[in-house]
Write a protein that holds these residues in place. Sequence first.
Motif: not given
Length: 486
Positions: A345-369
């Motif tokens: 919830x953001x008080x300035x806009x007085x409403x709730x917003x959702x965000x795509x915080x991260x796109x992750x690639x996980x491969x062979x034990x390695x993570x790219x963010x």
Amino acid sequence: MATVMTRRLERISASAAVLMFLLNTLNTGRCDEQVPLMLWTSEGISLPGQLPPTAGHIVGRDQLGSYLEKALSVGPRNVLLFLQDKMSIEDFTMYGGAFGNKQDSVFPNLEGALMSSPSPLVLPAVSWPASNAVIGQLQDQLETSPLYMDPETLSQLRLNASSPALLVFRLPYGNGADLMSAKEILSGNDEVIGQVLSIMKTQSVPYIAIYTALRPSREAASLTLETGMGGGRSLLQSRRGHKERERERERQRKIKEKGGDYAPVEFKKGENTCILMWARNLSVSIQRNGRWESHDLTPATFGEGVTPRLHDSSCDQTESRLVLNYEGVLGHRDFKLIFAMSQSHYRVSARRWFTLDAVELVYDGTKAIFNGSRNIYAPAEYSYRCESVSSFQWPVLVPRSSKDPATQWRVSFEDFQIQGFNVTGSEFSYASDCAGFFTPGIWMGLITNLLMVLVLTYGLHMIMQLRTMDRFDDPKGPAISVPQTE
């Protein structure tokens, strides 16, 4: 290849062939939407004998499923599916050396595989809706997701005879009017089949191979029995009508493909859907040896008969996490594409917003963010949509840091839409588009209008500076004398 199929078709007697011709002549329905299907095994692997259908019989979805079930019940669990865009039985009669000119055949590798297989199965007429569902049937019977491969990727993959694998190889087909182009493309497809079979032979892994298509490449003209001299004209008109109908069906197919005629990825918690994601194209690229290698994830994510693996996904009131699991992506056996979202919830806009915080690639034990929270957001009751979401062209996804493995990767999503909260039913809510209010077109119009207003203002200002004379010449009186010294 053509010899095997010709032997299958020679079982039709002359009287039966004449009867079929008459039936096709009188039939006004669509009798041409069939594709051939060939199934064979690796050398030394035999399957129980399965009787092919009678001549003129069209194999439907249920019957094709029974054929596949019998083959997979006792056969190898590694399946190679060569799926061509279009194919008809006429392709083998035209280009397969069916009339004795074997040196002109474009299917030497396919013919050799069928000849060397202990138990080949050739189905000359399979309804194309059944061939479209073959991926889903194999996926259900093998209990594994399909891997879309090419020979280069297959050479880096190590298969195991004990674990099932469904490897799909997409093959093109010539759509132009040039017959040589179709012949060359079919010859190239046969070389791909030969390369794949050679790689499987080096790995010594038993397999079942299937070669079929999604749609027929040709349609037979419907003939009408007419007496007199009008028969030839009627035949030409019938052929023209079929060409027009073929063009119309092709146009409708392209419209459906352009519109993305498939359902979004849907993750449910219990009976309720909590995450929806859709895209026209999902692709990832990695930089190796100074060049970028790309992989298209779309066929393994969307489409009829495709069931993406979403284990490890989760959702609640504040955080949602969509995990897409793949195999054999750019040489990595296990590969995950993760969308991490949150809402607050953001008080300035007085409403709730959702965000795509991260796109992750996980491969062979390695993570790219890749961070996306600064650019990808929408009201919590809405979904987010954008024509292009990428990390390299007008990037909205940026690596978390300069040392993160994400700097070696590129991600690109076209016509992307996602919703991680407040999902009602199985449909997206109202979309909040990424395009701002002032688009480039609007800015160009505003600047042009501003320049015109400035020019008009300057012109009015110049007109207002004009002054009239304070003295005038009277034609009835003496002339005005204006001294030159003034």
